[in-house]
Design a protein around this motif. Structure first.
Motif, PDB file in Angstrom:
ATOM      1  N   TRP A 190      13.140   3.271   9.617  1.00 50.03           N
ATOM      2  CA  TRP A 190      12.267   2.320  10.293  1.00 50.03           C
ATOM      3  C   TRP A 190      10.793   2.418   9.888  1.00 50.03           C
ATOM      4  O   TRP A 190      10.058   1.439  10.013  1.00 50.03           O
ATOM      5  N   PHE A 191      10.335   3.568   9.466  1.00 46.87           N
ATOM      6  CA  PHE A 191       8.902   3.815   9.252  1.00 46.87           C
ATOM      7  C   PHE A 191       8.335   2.885   8.176  1.00 46.87           C
ATOM      8  O   PHE A 191       8.926   2.717   7.110  1.00 46.87           O
ATOM      9  N   ARG A 192       7.173   2.275   8.474  1.00 47.34           N
ATOM     10  CA  ARG A 192       6.531   1.345   7.550  1.00 47.34           C
ATOM     11  C   ARG A 192       5.100   1.761   7.179  1.00 47.34           C
ATOM     12  O   ARG A 192       4.379   0.978   6.551  1.00 47.34           O
TER      13      ARG A 192
ATOM     14  N   ASP B 160       0.046   0.283   6.246  1.00 45.94           N
ATOM     15  CA  ASP B 160      -1.224   0.827   6.725  1.00 45.94           C
ATOM     16  C   ASP B 160      -2.189   1.118   5.580  1.00 45.94           C
ATOM     17  O   ASP B 160      -1.798   1.183   4.407  1.00 45.94           O
ATOM     18  N   ASP B 161      -3.448   1.321   5.943  1.00 50.98           N
ATOM     19  CA  ASP B 161      -4.446   1.730   4.962  1.00 50.98           C
ATOM     20  C   ASP B 161      -4.019   3.055   4.319  1.00 50.98           C
ATOM     21  O   ASP B 161      -3.574   3.978   5.004  1.00 50.98           O
ATOM     22  N   GLU B 162      -4.144   3.145   3.019  1.00 52.60           N
ATOM     23  CA  GLU B 162      -3.681   4.341   2.312  1.00 52.60           C
ATOM     24  C   GLU B 162      -4.365   5.606   2.802  1.00 52.60           C
ATOM     25  O   GLU B 162      -3.757   6.685   2.827  1.00 52.60           O
ATOM     26  N   ALA B 163      -5.632   5.506   3.199  1.00 51.09           N
ATOM     27  CA  ALA B 163      -6.362   6.693   3.638  1.00 51.09           C
ATOM     28  C   ALA B 163      -5.695   7.344   4.854  1.00 51.09           C
ATOM     29  O   ALA B 163      -5.778   8.567   5.037  1.00 51.09           O
ATOM     30  N   ARG B 164      -5.034   6.541   5.679  1.00 49.59           N
ATOM     31  CA  ARG B 164      -4.398   7.088   6.877  1.00 49.59           C
ATOM     32  C   ARG B 164      -3.264   8.043   6.540  1.00 49.59           C
ATOM     33  O   ARG B 164      -3.025   9.024   7.268  1.00 49.59           O
ATOM     34  N   TRP B 165      -2.550   7.776   5.452  1.00 45.46           N
ATOM     35  CA  TRP B 165      -1.337   8.539   5.146  1.00 45.46           C
ATOM     36  C   TRP B 165      -1.439   9.350   3.865  1.00 45.46           C
ATOM     37  O   TRP B 165      -0.458   9.978   3.465  1.00 45.46           O
ATOM     38  N   GLU B 166      -2.568   9.364   3.205  1.00 40.66           N
ATOM     39  CA  GLU B 166      -2.701  10.073   1.928  1.00 40.66           C
ATOM     40  C   GLU B 166      -2.298  11.536   2.052  1.00 40.66           C
ATOM     41  O   GLU B 166      -1.485  12.049   1.276  1.00 40.66           O
ATOM     42  N   THR B 167      -2.867  12.230   3.023  1.00 40.47           N
ATOM     43  CA  THR B 167      -2.560  13.654   3.201  1.00 40.47           C
ATOM     44  C   THR B 167      -1.109  13.852   3.611  1.00 40.47           C
ATOM     45  O   THR B 167      -0.420  14.750   3.109  1.00 40.47           O
ATOM     46  N   GLY B 168      -0.623  13.007   4.520  1.00 41.74           N
ATOM     47  CA  GLY B 168       0.756  13.137   4.978  1.00 41.74           C
ATOM     48  C   GLY B 168       1.759  12.885   3.875  1.00 41.74           C
ATOM     49  O   GLY B 168       2.778  13.589   3.777  1.00 41.74           O
ATOM     50  N   LEU B 169       1.504  11.892   3.038  1.00 41.42           N
ATOM     51  CA  LEU B 169       2.404  11.615   1.919  1.00 41.42           C
ATOM     52  C   LEU B 169       2.460  12.801   0.972  1.00 41.42           C
ATOM     53  O   LEU B 169       3.549  13.197   0.515  1.00 41.42           O
TER      54      LEU B 169
ATOM     55  N   THR C 145      10.487  -3.147   3.868  1.00 40.67           N
ATOM     56  CA  THR C 145       9.316  -3.998   4.067  1.00 40.67           C
ATOM     57  C   THR C 145       9.168  -4.919   2.867  1.00 40.67           C
ATOM     58  O   THR C 145       8.905  -4.467   1.748  1.00 40.67           O
ATOM     59  N   THR C 146       9.326  -6.203   3.099  1.00 40.09           N
ATOM     60  CA  THR C 146       9.369  -7.164   2.003  1.00 40.09           C
ATOM     61  C   THR C 146       8.017  -7.325   1.338  1.00 40.09           C
ATOM     62  O   THR C 146       6.998  -7.491   2.007  1.00 40.09           O
ATOM     63  N   THR C 147       8.003  -7.289   0.020  1.00 35.86           N
ATOM     64  CA  THR C 147       6.776  -7.608  -0.707  1.00 35.86           C
ATOM     65  C   THR C 147       6.552  -9.111  -0.648  1.00 35.86           C
ATOM     66  O   THR C 147       7.481  -9.901  -0.816  1.00 35.86           O
ATOM     67  N   GLN C 148       5.326  -9.525  -0.413  1.00 37.03           N
ATOM     68  CA  GLN C 148       5.057 -10.929  -0.113  1.00 37.03           C
ATOM     69  C   GLN C 148       5.114 -11.839  -1.333  1.00 37.03           C
ATOM     70  O   GLN C 148       5.177 -13.062  -1.191  1.00 37.03           O
ATOM     71  N   ASP C 149       5.086 -11.279  -2.522  1.00 37.34           N
ATOM     72  CA  ASP C 149       5.119 -12.112  -3.723  1.00 37.34           C
ATOM     73  C   ASP C 149       6.437 -12.021  -4.475  1.00 37.34           C
ATOM     74  O   ASP C 149       6.566 -12.552  -5.571  1.00 37.34           O
ATOM     75  N   GLY C 150       7.416 -11.339  -3.896  1.00 39.01           N
ATOM     76  CA  GLY C 150       8.709 -11.233  -4.549  1.00 39.01           C
ATOM     77  C   GLY C 150       8.723 -10.307  -5.748  1.00 39.01           C
ATOM     78  O   GLY C 150       9.625 -10.387  -6.585  1.00 39.01           O
ATOM     79  N   ARG C 151       7.743  -9.402  -5.829  1.00 43.80           N
ATOM     80  CA  ARG C 151       7.641  -8.474  -6.954  1.00 43.80           C
ATOM     81  C   ARG C 151       7.718  -7.035  -6.451  1.00 43.80           C
ATOM     82  O   ARG C 151       7.375  -6.732  -5.297  1.00 43.80           O
TER      83      ARG C 151
END
Length: 333
Positions: free
Chosen positions: A218-220, A225-234, A251-257
């Protein structure tokens, strides 16, 4: 071939192979192809596998020793869910015989169907399961309700098969899963995370990771989210699990790519493959540190290694009139 006859021929093989699914890490794989959410569109799935050179015109495995990863959400929203299951079940057997593998990972929609949350089951999809139970549907119930329940149960044809599958695997140095591995999970190993997810599919167990909103199905956070929020966690998660990157659907990419974030350490492959979301055929190919997106119009390099210590991202320009997928629900997708 009729489903009943197909089962007589194939089910013993699947049952014998099921214990081997307890292996969650694979090394020395030369070619990996990953495909995102299918949502009941077997024709799109078959076409993208042909595009990647994994099956022939009749849908039989031609991928040799390659590993195919399907990152979950085979069912719901489309009428061809059973056909998609049958295709992947057969390809599992054919790929093993050729020295390859098919990893059909659990997504939140597989678990929803197994646990009775049928909000997104299409009418024709549900009706297609009618032959899976001899019991008639209750008065007023949608056609196929009893068969659907039986098919996804612990002893049902598809429920039994799905319960042998992982939520997350590591192939070489890449993690594959449906949603994402948040840094605050109660489990920090591949075995532990997969066991935590399986709790929700095992009677008598406490709630587990398949239903947890920050769980791997489920996690998105890495996608939205802004990359800075999860940089350390990733960085923490990848280090704990011995990986360089994480490949996700959900999570669907909005441009189909195919989309990358965090300097190529996260890759999102739910491009809207099914017809209901635009039929954006796309697959991710990984060979060593070289990542390539596969589209009907050709191959697009995403990450090309320059040296062991340096990589660069190359993204092809997007067409100005690229069709947009339909919006998806914020949580249940």
């Amino acid at each position: 071939m009729r489903p009943a006859l197909f089962c007589l021929l194939l089910c013993p093989v699947l049952t014998a192979a099921a214990p081997r699914e307890a292996t969650y890490a694979f090394q020395g794989v030369e070619r990996i192809v990953a495909v995102g959410d299918v949502h009941g569109d077997v024709d799109a799935l078959r076409d993208v596998l042909k595009l990647a050179g994994l099956v022939d015109a009749r849908g039989h495995w031609t991928g040799g020793k390659a590993h195919l990863v399907q990152t979950g959400d085979i069912p719901d929203r489309g009428d061809q869910t059973r056909e998609a299951y049958e295709l992947l079940m057969r390809l599992e057997v054919e790929a093993r015989k050729a020295g390859g593998r098919v990893h059909a990972l659990l997504g939140n929609h597989e678990v929803m169907n197994m646990t009775g949350d049928l909000r997104y089951v299409a009418p024709g999809e549900r009706a297609s399961f009618a032959d899976q139970s001899p019991a008639p549907d209750d008065p007023g119930a949608p056609p196929g309700t009893q068969g659907h329940r039986a098919a996804y149960g612990p002893d049902g044809r598809y429920g039994r098969w799905l319960r042998t599958h992982a939520a997350v695997v590591r192939i070489n140095d890449t993690l594959f899963l449906h949603g994402g591995i948040a840094p605050d999970l109660p489990e920090t190993t591949l075995e532990g995370i997969n066991r935590w997810v399986a709790q929700d599919l095992t009677p008598g167990q406490p709630p587990g990771g398949a239903s947890a909103r920050n769980g791997p199905l489920w996690f998105r956070g890495y996608a939205l989210d802004d990359e800075a929020r999860w940089e350390t966690g990733l960085t923490k998660v990848l280090g704990q699990l011995g990986a360089k990157r994480m490949v996700m659907g959900h999570t669907t990419t909005q441009d189909g790519r195919v989309r990358m974030r965090f300097g190529g350490r996260t890759v999102f492959i739910d491009t809207g493959l099914s017809t209901g979301y635009g039929r954006h055929l796309a697959a991710l190919e990984i060979r060593g540190d070289r990542l390539t997106a596969l589209y009907p119009e050709g191959r697009v390099p995403l990450l090309v290694p320059k040296s062991p210590a340096q990589s660069s991202s190359v993204q092809a320009p997007e067409p100005a009139t690229a069709p947009q997928p339909a919006p998806r629900e914020a949580i249940s997708r």
